[in-house]
Design an enzyme around this catalytic site. Structure first.
Site, PDB file in Angstrom:
ATOM      1  N   ASP A  42       0.793  -1.226   0.000  1.00 24.09           N
ATOM      2  CA  ASP A  42       0.000   0.000   0.000  1.00 24.09           C
ATOM      3  C   ASP A  42       0.834   1.288   0.000  1.00 24.09           C
ATOM      4  O   ASP A  42       1.238   1.761  -1.051  1.00 24.09           O
ATOM      5  CB  ASP A  42      -0.989  -0.008   1.172  1.00 24.09           C
ATOM      6  CG  ASP A  42      -2.001  -1.138   1.073  1.00 24.09           C
ATOM      7  OD1 ASP A  42      -1.729  -2.110   0.349  1.00 24.09           O
ATOM      8  OD2 ASP A  42      -3.064  -1.076   1.706  1.00 24.09           O
ATOM      9  N   GLU A  77      -3.875  -7.039  13.210  1.00 28.50           N
ATOM     10  CA  GLU A  77      -3.355  -6.845  11.857  1.00 28.50           C
ATOM     11  C   GLU A  77      -1.878  -6.449  11.891  1.00 28.50           C
ATOM     12  O   GLU A  77      -1.081  -6.897  11.071  1.00 28.50           O
ATOM     13  CB  GLU A  77      -4.182  -5.760  11.159  1.00 28.50           C
ATOM     14  CG  GLU A  77      -3.774  -5.466   9.733  1.00 28.50           C
ATOM     15  CD  GLU A  77      -4.602  -4.351   9.110  1.00 28.50           C
ATOM     16  OE1 GLU A  77      -4.529  -4.188   7.880  1.00 28.50           O
ATOM     17  OE2 GLU A  77      -5.306  -3.631   9.849  1.00 28.50           O
TER      18      GLU A  77
END
Length: 809
Positions: free
Chosen positions: A544, A776
């Protein structure tokens, strides 16, 4: 008329007829939505018969706190809701949401097939849900299933203003539109356990029963609706209407005509236990419904002496079998403490319990700008099914291509048949060009959870081929004779049939993502005209916002992609050798792997002598910042926004950002064990001023110009410093490799491996004990869990770290 002229006339007539026929035929599919021309892998005989039936029912709706469906496009499905009161407002829990702020939830044990045990803790209410399948004599296709709901309360945490009883809502919904029949207008569990019945082609006539020895109050509502992604809204609206009319939160005991959704409200004082059972093929003479029912209940219909013994014993047996299988496969008892083993079990359980089944059509973008934030014109992929694990039940409850490769590192070790089934479903999504949409948003339920701008998939964009990382592990296990003869035969057949699709995938990646220079690659899909992003994102890489060249161009060389293609080439070469295939002209995977592993060529393209590190290359400036500016909107209105400002002209250069990407040659073990470059790699990794922390390795060095910088006004840093477990696993795997290789840096690698492994396990276990979740990512300052949770996608590879299970590439 001579023969030649007659022949010409006949030819013209035939041409005109052919042209007329073709002009009225179906138009040819656009290439991007044309399936790969080969038999589907999921049609292989090994995925049919008993295998397919054994996996028919499951907890395949991972985005629901408890959701059950079959692996079929229009399923009979079930789910659970419960009532929660806050500030005198009533809210239904149903879809997994982080904003629900549950203290904990997740499958702490699940075998991926016919058993699971989940614990949900909601502000003092402790809800245990157990799922069990049974294939007994007389049962229909897929067998029967039971759900045990056990409700407890922690009085010290239960707000006295809350209800003194629990209100659960269990529902059945038929996606095929078949009518559901209510058994009675006045439900009474002690008089008759039958709640509902119906009929379907797949399972025949079926019945739903509820049994309990506790004093329960039951109510119901029936709905006829074509929509199933907002069922909690229907129930909530009904309850609000009832409260307004009658002053109580109670379903009205009424139904639409021919309902395809039935919701049952179960009200009971704390504590209580209830079993809900679905029995199939009830119309058969040999169905033995009562016998099957009694084997799956908490209490016999007339309070017989065997009070729930069958179900309780079966659940206990399944839990014990799960524990034994964990130890047999991962051998944790000799390697970690009991607290770590408990967390490891929960990681495996929730990963397997998070396997879902989805059906629908991906939306494929037609826009040339892959980062266009407004409406993007699209066409639909072919209707497809996907059986897959999901990264996170609350935030990412759908299929992600590069995540799934990490999931399979664990799943193939647990159940090779489930793993191959999942990999086969993914490979069946390849189009004629060898492209796979990287994010699978299939069906209304999945679509309702995704922001519109992320829905269309762009056919120019790839994703790391991590599935080949898992296949490499399977190949190595085959070489080490870790499978029995039947499994070996089925794996061999699968690889043989999958090889054409894998070749197409490899060739697509190798050709479409190639760079300007030989053996260079770059991720397509970066926005080269952005005025709001500090550094244009590279979503296709999976990293990302990780810093790349500031000004995207075709001159870029992305180090991680080059190493992913190397891994893919090595895997393809291994499969080719295993299957004794002849090398095709122009498709020598061994030669490609040899080229990409050439350390001198790699160094020419990506190595910086001054830093002693590997970097991306591109059109780059370090002098880029976000600055507040007044921008005109409309005719006379101005707004203040953060806008990207470039203070120094970019030049083609190596991009000096030390982080995960810098260590891909190290993770790929390209560097020789005696190389001075290896020494420098180890120094960089272990440097506390750069990457090393007491909790794992940072994703980006503290010295980076973009360390923990926002990418836009609202986009917080993601891969810019926080700790991610999938990449730590790969670094650990490399350290483990170099610790076994004789050389001057063997002892250094061994010491680093031991400390990093200990740091990761200790921090993940600590966070799980404190929060009830795997996360995460983890904060690099204090080690606290961050981002989405429960994230038992690739964070679950902590089990492999505990087990010291690393694949040889």
């Amino acid at each position: 008329m001579n023969f030649s002229a007659l022949f010409i006339i006949i030819t013209i007539i035939l041409f005109l007829i052919s042209h007329l026929v073709n002009s009225t035929a179906e138009p040819r599919l656009p290439r991007v939505i044309t399936p790969f021309p080969a038999p589907k892998l999921t049609d292989l005989s090994q995925f049919q018969g008993k295998h397919k039936e054994s996996l028919y029912w499951g907890t395949y709706r991972p985005h629901i706190y408890l959701g059950i469906r079959a692996r079929t496009p229009q399923s009979l499905m079930a789910g659970l809701m419960w009532n929660y009161v806050e500030d005198d407002s009533y809210h239904l829990r149903h879809v997994c949401k982080q904003e629900d702020d549950l203290s904990a939830y997740g499958w702490i044990k699940h075998d991926g097939r016919d058993f699971g045990h989940q614990v949900l803790v909601d502000h003092g209410m402790i809800l245990n849900t157990s799922f069990l399948k049974s294939k007994g004599e007389g049962s229909g296709y897929g067998g029967d299933w039971a759900v045990r709901l056990d409700v407890q309360v922690d009085r010290s945490k239960w707000n006295k203003k809350h209800e003194s009883s629990a209100q659960l809502f269990f529902y059945l919904a038929d996606e095929g539109g078949n009518a559901l029949h209510l058994s009675s207008q006045n439900l009474n569990v002690h008089e008759d356990s039958l709640l509902a019945s119906g009929s379907r082609i797949d399972i025949g006539d079926w019945q739903l029963h509820l049994k309990s020895s506790d004093d329960l109050e039951l109510h119901y509502s029936g709905f006829h609706t074509p929509y199933f992604h907002n069922l909690s809204d229907l129930v909530e609206e009904t309850l609000v209407t009832q409260r307004r009319k009658h002053g109580r939160m109670q379903l009205p005991d009424s139904s639409d005509d021919l309902p395809n959704v039935l919701v049952f409200q179960i009200i009971g004082g704390f504590p209580f236990t209830s079993d809900i059972i679905l029995v199939s093929e009830t119309n058969s003479e040999s169905s033995r419904v009562e016998e099957r029912l009694n084997s799956l209940t908490v209490v016999c219909l007339f309070f017989c002496s065997t009070l729930g013994i069958s179900l309780s014993n079966e659940l206990k047996y399944k839990e014990q079998a799960f524990d034994e299988k964990i130890e047999k496969i991962f051998n944790l008892a000799d390697k970690v403490d009991s607290d770590s083993i408990s967390v490891g079990k929960a990681a495996v359980g929730n990963l397997l319990g998070g396997i879902g089944y989805f059906y629908g059509q991906s939306k494929i973008a037609l826009s040339g700008n892959p980062n266009h934030k407004e409406h993007v014109p699209y066409i639909s992929y072919w209707p497809a099914e996907l059986y897959t694990a999901v990264p996170c039940r609350s935030t990412f409850p759908r299929g992600f291509l590069w995540d799934e490769g990490f999931h399979q590192l664990l799943i193939w070790r647990w159940d090779i048949h489930i793993s191959l089934d999942i990999i086969g479903h993914w490979l069946d999504l390849i189009n004629i060009d060898g492209w796979i949409p990287r994010e699978q948003i299939l069906g209304a339920e999945a679509l309702s959870r995704v922001p519109e701008e992320y829905v269309p998939q762009h056919p120019t964009n790839g994703n790391p081929p991590t599935m080949l990382l898992a296949l490499s592990g399977i190949i190595n296990a085959l070489k080490n004779s870790e499978f029995n003869a039947m499994d070996r035969s089925e794996i061999s057949l699968f690889l043989e049939c999958a090889f054409g699709r894998l070749e197409a995938w490899f060739q697509w990646l190798n050709i479409t993502q190639s760079g300007e220079q030989m053996s260079s690659y770059y991720w397509h899909g970066r926005d080269n005209v952005t005025t709001f992003e500090l550094n244009p994102q590279t979503l296709s890489s999976g990293f990302d916002d990780y810093p790349r060249a500031s000004h995207p161009s075709a001159d870029e060389r992305h180090l991680d992609l080059r190493c992913w293609v190397l891994l893919a080439a090595e895997c393809m070469h291994s499969i080719e050798q295993f299957l004794n295939k002849e090398t095709k002209p122009g498709r020598s995977y061994g030669s490609t792997a040899k080229l990409l592993s050439d350390i001198e060529l790699l160094n020419q393209l990506h190595f910086d002598d001054a830093y002693g590190a590997y970097f991306d290359f591109g059109n780059h400036s370090e002098k880029v910042q976000l600055k507040w500016k007044e921008l005109k909107v409309g005719h006379n209105h101005a707004t203040r926004q953060l806008v990207r400002e470039v203070l120094e002209r970019p030049v083609l250069r190596l991009v000096p950002q030390i982080g995960y990407v810098s260590f891909f040659p190290f993770m790929g073990r390209i560097i020789s064990s005696g190389s001075l470059i290896l020494e420098k790699q180890l120094e960089l990794i272990s440097n506390r001023s750069l990457l090393w922390t007491d909790y794992g390795l940072r994703s980006l060095a503290k010295t980076s110009s973009l360390y923990m910088k926002y990418n836009t006004e609202h986009d917080a840093p993601y891969w810019r410093g926080t700790i991610w477990i999938n990449m730590n696993y790969r670094v650990l795997s490399a350290l483990h490799h170099y610790s076994k290789e004789s050389g001057p840096y063997q002892d250094k690698a061994k010491a680093m491996y031991k400390e990093l492994r200990s740091n990761l396990i200790r921090n993940i276990v600590r966070n799980y004990q404190q929060t009830g979740f795997l996360w995460e990512q983890y904060d690099q300052i204090k080690g606290n869990g961050k981002g989405a949770h429960p994230f038992t996608g690739w964070t679950s590879v902590v089990v492999l770290i505990m087990a010291e299970a690393y694949d040889t590439i």
